[in-house]
Design an enzyme around this catalytic site. Structure first.
Site, PDB file in Angstrom:
ATOM      1  N   ALA A 120       0.983  -1.264   0.006  1.00 45.84           N
ATOM      2  CA  ALA A 120       0.260  -0.002  -0.074  1.00 45.84           C
ATOM      3  C   ALA A 120       0.705   1.262  -0.095  1.00 45.84           C
ATOM      4  O   ALA A 120       0.974   1.756   1.154  1.00 45.84           O
ATOM      5  CB  ALA A 120      -0.925  -0.056   1.319  1.00 45.84           C
ATOM      6  N   ALA A 122       1.315   4.275  -2.035  1.00 48.38           N
ATOM      7  CA  ALA A 122       1.154   5.861  -2.421  1.00 48.38           C
ATOM      8  C   ALA A 122       1.050   6.775  -0.889  1.00 48.38           C
ATOM      9  O   ALA A 122       0.297   6.124  -0.016  1.00 48.38           O
ATOM     10  CB  ALA A 122       0.064   5.952  -3.329  1.00 48.38           C
ATOM     11  N   PRO A 123       1.590   7.971  -1.033  1.00 46.00           N
ATOM     12  CA  PRO A 123       2.431   8.590  -1.960  1.00 46.00           C
ATOM     13  C   PRO A 123       3.672   7.980  -2.301  1.00 46.00           C
ATOM     14  O   PRO A 123       4.512   8.768  -2.774  1.00 46.00           O
ATOM     15  CB  PRO A 123       2.208  10.179  -1.494  1.00 46.00           C
ATOM     16  CG  PRO A 123       2.279   9.876  -0.180  1.00 46.00           C
ATOM     17  CD  PRO A 123       1.379   8.751   0.273  1.00 46.00           C
ATOM     18  N   LYS A 126       7.264   5.677   2.413  1.00 40.31           N
ATOM     19  CA  LYS A 126       8.120   4.227   2.799  1.00 40.31           C
ATOM     20  C   LYS A 126       8.542   3.631   1.613  1.00 40.31           C
ATOM     21  O   LYS A 126       9.669   3.150   1.866  1.00 40.31           O
ATOM     22  CB  LYS A 126       7.109   3.437   3.634  1.00 40.31           C
ATOM     23  CG  LYS A 126       6.517   4.111   4.931  1.00 40.31           C
ATOM     24  CD  LYS A 126       5.566   3.431   5.868  1.00 40.31           C
ATOM     25  CE  LYS A 126       5.038   4.496   6.675  1.00 40.31           C
ATOM     26  NZ  LYS A 126       3.971   5.211   6.269  1.00 40.31           N
ATOM     27  N   GLU A 144       0.068   0.192  -5.396  1.00 39.70           N
ATOM     28  CA  GLU A 144      -1.165   1.206  -4.974  1.00 39.70           C
ATOM     29  C   GLU A 144      -2.301   0.768  -5.346  1.00 39.70           C
ATOM     30  O   GLU A 144      -2.516   0.521  -6.843  1.00 39.70           O
ATOM     31  CB  GLU A 144      -0.826   2.555  -5.012  1.00 39.70           C
ATOM     32  CG  GLU A 144      -2.073   3.771  -4.919  1.00 39.70           C
ATOM     33  CD  GLU A 144      -2.533   3.437  -3.700  1.00 39.70           C
ATOM     34  OE1 GLU A 144      -1.725   3.348  -2.570  1.00 39.70           O
ATOM     35  OE2 GLU A 144      -3.677   3.375  -3.291  1.00 39.70           O
ATOM     36  N   ARG A 149      -4.182   7.761  -6.849  1.00 39.51           N
ATOM     37  CA  ARG A 149      -2.937   7.878  -6.130  1.00 39.51           C
ATOM     38  C   ARG A 149      -1.702   7.508  -6.857  1.00 39.51           C
ATOM     39  O   ARG A 149      -0.539   7.746  -6.173  1.00 39.51           O
ATOM     40  CB  ARG A 149      -3.196   7.157  -4.727  1.00 39.51           C
ATOM     41  CG  ARG A 149      -4.153   7.903  -4.004  1.00 39.51           C
ATOM     42  CD  ARG A 149      -4.688   7.150  -2.500  1.00 39.51           C
ATOM     43  NE  ARG A 149      -3.533   7.087  -1.736  1.00 39.51           N
ATOM     44  CZ  ARG A 149      -3.198   7.710  -0.566  1.00 39.51           C
ATOM     45  NH1 ARG A 149      -4.038   8.728  -0.358  1.00 39.51           N
ATOM     46  NH2 ARG A 149      -2.076   7.737   0.236  1.00 39.51           N
ATOM     47  N   ASP A 189       1.451  -1.356   5.039  1.00 38.97           N
ATOM     48  CA  ASP A 189       1.308   0.029   5.585  1.00 38.97           C
ATOM     49  C   ASP A 189      -0.195   0.199   5.424  1.00 38.97           C
ATOM     50  O   ASP A 189      -0.591   1.114   4.589  1.00 38.97           O
ATOM     51  CB  ASP A 189       1.961   0.958   5.284  1.00 38.97           C
ATOM     52  CG  ASP A 189       2.150   2.473   5.879  1.00 38.97           C
ATOM     53  OD1 ASP A 189       2.005   2.301   7.105  1.00 38.97           O
ATOM     54  OD2 ASP A 189       2.276   3.588   5.347  1.00 38.97           O
ATOM     55  N   CYS A 242      -0.908   4.084  11.059  1.00 36.10           N
ATOM     56  CA  CYS A 242      -0.808   5.335  12.006  1.00 36.10           C
ATOM     57  C   CYS A 242      -1.723   5.537  12.908  1.00 36.10           C
ATOM     58  O   CYS A 242      -2.431   6.561  12.919  1.00 36.10           O
ATOM     59  CB  CYS A 242      -0.419   6.538  10.993  1.00 36.10           C
ATOM     60  SG  CYS A 242      -1.836   6.774   9.828  1.00 36.10           S
TER      61      CYS A 242
HETATM   62  N1  SAM Z   1       2.812   3.745   2.750  1.00 35.08           N
HETATM   63  C1  SAM Z   1       2.300   5.036   2.028  1.00 35.08           C
HETATM   64  C2  SAM Z   1       3.408   6.083   2.455  1.00 35.08           C
HETATM   65  O1  SAM Z   1       4.408   5.614   3.223  1.00 35.08           O
HETATM   66  O2  SAM Z   1       3.480   7.176   1.639  1.00 35.08           O
HETATM   67  C3  SAM Z   1       1.181   5.286   2.887  1.00 35.08           C
HETATM   68  C4  SAM Z   1      -0.191   4.235   2.727  1.00 35.08           C
HETATM   69  S1  SAM Z   1      -1.587   4.941   3.342  1.00 35.08           S
HETATM   70  C5  SAM Z   1      -1.496   4.757   5.057  1.00 35.08           C
HETATM   71  C6  SAM Z   1      -2.649   3.510   3.012  1.00 35.08           C
HETATM   72  C7  SAM Z   1      -2.849   3.011   1.690  1.00 35.08           C
HETATM   73  O3  SAM Z   1      -3.485   2.148   1.259  1.00 35.08           O
HETATM   74  C8  SAM Z   1      -3.595   4.261   0.498  1.00 35.08           C
HETATM   75  O4  SAM Z   1      -2.502   4.663  -0.333  1.00 35.08           O
HETATM   76  C9  SAM Z   1      -4.759   3.670   0.154  1.00 35.08           C
HETATM   77  O5  SAM Z   1      -5.032   3.982  -1.136  1.00 35.08           O
HETATM   78  C10 SAM Z   1      -4.327   1.860   0.018  1.00 35.08           C
HETATM   79  N2  SAM Z   1      -5.584   1.126   0.348  1.00 35.08           N
HETATM   80  C11 SAM Z   1      -6.777   1.584   0.531  1.00 35.08           C
HETATM   81  N3  SAM Z   1      -7.600   0.487   0.610  1.00 35.08           N
HETATM   82  C12 SAM Z   1      -6.527  -0.793   0.251  1.00 35.08           C
HETATM   83  C13 SAM Z   1      -6.950  -1.915   0.043  1.00 35.08           C
HETATM   84  N4  SAM Z   1      -8.134  -2.484   0.179  1.00 35.08           N
HETATM   85  N5  SAM Z   1      -6.142  -2.899  -0.185  1.00 35.08           N
HETATM   86  C14 SAM Z   1      -4.642  -2.194  -0.343  1.00 35.08           C
HETATM   87  N6  SAM Z   1      -4.398  -0.946  -0.208  1.00 35.08           N
HETATM   88  C15 SAM Z   1      -5.497  -0.118  -0.036  1.00 35.08           C
END
Ligand code: SAM
Length: 468
Positions: A120, A122-123, A126, A144, A149, A189, A242
């Protein structure tokens, strides 16, 4: 941009935290009313921390104790995000606590060239960190799920200039079908209720509810169950959020371990201020106490926002999968290769391997060394986009400029970071300049930042509009 209106901390959230934190609650509540902390992580793929410290445009503050390449930024009006060194990919701005998951995933050292998945991504905070820790070795797949995103993720990675990254735009399920038991390390994440971001994200405060926490926990359980299939036997899975809610943290992990029976907790190093994982907050049985090997980061204990991270190792003996190293992208034709050679021979002083060149439509791509078969997955970034293959020539693309290190371009126009010329270049204006005609790399104090083309004493601007 004006600050968004303040939203009070949700009373239901505070009421949940009070019994959990006990004596620590008052200082937690006080810290939650303070301004958020920001951090800067140096791009060690491009330069060392010492090099950056010597050239930083403003004071950096204290080092982040759990991340060697990062600093807690002091409270000041200086905007690191608006500085050209940021555009050159020399650092990433990130909450210091958000630097813990990548560090923790690599708390067990890498053994040779490994395959790593950021599920996961974006952006890309990590992902850029993982890429730096991998230091160009192995393969990093950044996925992503949300189309909207992906663009931001790609832009951050292009600026970072890592050569071993592939970006996919897939559901975890489709990735697991293709990459079953393939990765040495997987970072999840997870999307969460965002309680740890309450100091910087008023929207997260407004959206919070008890139901949301429960809903997030269900979604996280589903994601984690699929993510588990992507890990090789013996491989590692780092789960992070988070949020403080134990339903979204320890509980989700306990459920995965109970269901699969083949993951164990790897105890994480406890850095100053870290709290251990708290299975006791859920009243879990003694057998769940290994979850105290996780770490919890709180803003009243350290300079950063709220975070949770736990490292699991897959301990069963299922067969790992080895995908053949084939992609469906064609190699360049002899003529296309000729155009590239003509350009690269004249302009570049970088060692790019021709066997890694592929063609995607009009684009010439430089694949990561270990690119596996990607089947029918959606792959918006298969590698570094070097440039356009026109009918009679090659033209460079922006990511190639950002991939180059100082000294790797033979024709450059170097501008001072605080010069009017640089401001004009970043706004898309042409620059008067005498010298060798043709393509050149514009650099800021030696660091590549984009392309220009000199024609009759003028450098035409090739800085992309989307980056201005
Ligand atoms: N790791 C990123 C960073 O450090 O910049 C932040 C990730 S953010 C906490 C969680 C991510 O999970 C989002 O980009 C979101 O689009 C994605 N997401 C949402 N639903 C999801 C799903 N069912 N499966 C996988 N990813 C998902």
């Amino acid at each position: 941009m004006p600050n968004p209106p303040a939203v009070p901390l949700p009373p239901g959230f505070l009421a949940r935290m009070k019994p959990l934190l006990g004596e620590e609650f008052d200082s937690f509540e006080q810290a939650m009313q303070q301004a958020p902390v920001s951090g800067l992580r140096v791009n060690t793929l491009k330069l060392s921390v010492e090099q950056f410290t010597a050239m930083t445009p403003a004071p950096l503050g204290q080092p982040v104790s759990w991340c060697e390449s990062a600093f807690v930024l002091p409270d000041s009006d200086f905007r690191f995000g608006g500085h050209p060194f940021h555009q050159a990919g020399l650092y990433y701005l990130q909450d210091p606590s958000a630097m813990s998951p990548a560090e923790m995933l690599f708390s067990v050292p890498m053994r040779g060239d490994e395959t790593v998945l950021d599920l996961a991504a974006a952006p890309g905070g990590k992902t850029t960190h993982l890429a730096a820790l991998m230091n160009g070795r192995g393969l990093l797949v950044a996925n992503e799920i949300k189309d909207k995103r992906v663009g931001h993720l790609i832009q951050n990675l292009e600026r970072w200039g890592a050569e071993n990254v592939v970006v996919t735009n897939e559901t975890p399920e489709r990735l697991a079908d293709h990459f079953s038991a393939f990765f040495d390390r997987v970072l999840v994440d997870a999307p969460c209720s965002g309680e740890g971001m309450f100091r910087k994200d008023m929207g997260a405060r407004a959206d919070w509810s008890e139901d949301m926490v429960q809903g997030c926990a269900v979604r996280q359980g589903n994601i984690l169950r699929v993510a588990a299939k992507l890990v090789k036997p013996g491989g590692y899975l780092l789960y992070s959020t988070c949020t403080f809610a134990p339903e979204e943290d320890e509980a989700v992990l306990q459920q995965l371990m109970d269901e699969t029976g083949h993951f164990r907790v790897v105890e994480l190093p406890k850095k100053p201020g870290f709290m251990v994982g708290r299975p006791d907050w859920l009243g879990l049985p003694d057998t769940a106490m290994e979850l105290s090997g996780a770490v919890r980061l709180f803003p009243h204990r350290l300079p950063g926002e709220g975070h949770f991270a736990c490292l699991l190792q897959r301990v069963d003996a299922e067969n790992e999968s080895n995908l053949p190293g084939e992609t469906r992208l064609p190699v360049p034709t002899r003529q296309q290769l000729g155009f590239w050679r003509e350009f690269a021979g004249k302009l570049l002083n970088a060692n790019l391997m021709e066997e890694r060149l592929r063609v995607a439509g009009e684009r010439l791509i430089y694949l990561p060394q270990l690119t596996p078969s990607l089947g029918r997955l959606r792959v918006p970034m298969p590698g570094i986009w070097l440039g356009f293959l026109k009918k009679d020539r090659f033209e460079p693309a922006h990511p190639l400029a950002l991939f180059l290190r100082p000294g790797q371009a033979n024709n450059t126009l170097d501008l001072a970071a605080d010069s009017r010329e640089l401001v004009a270049y970043l706004r898309g204006e042409t620059l008067p300049s005498d010298g060798l005609p043709g393509w050149l790399v514009v650099t800021v104090e030696g660091w590549p930042i984009g392309w220009g083309k000199r024609v009759q004493g003028v450098v035409k601007n090739h800085y992309p509009r989307g980056w201005m």
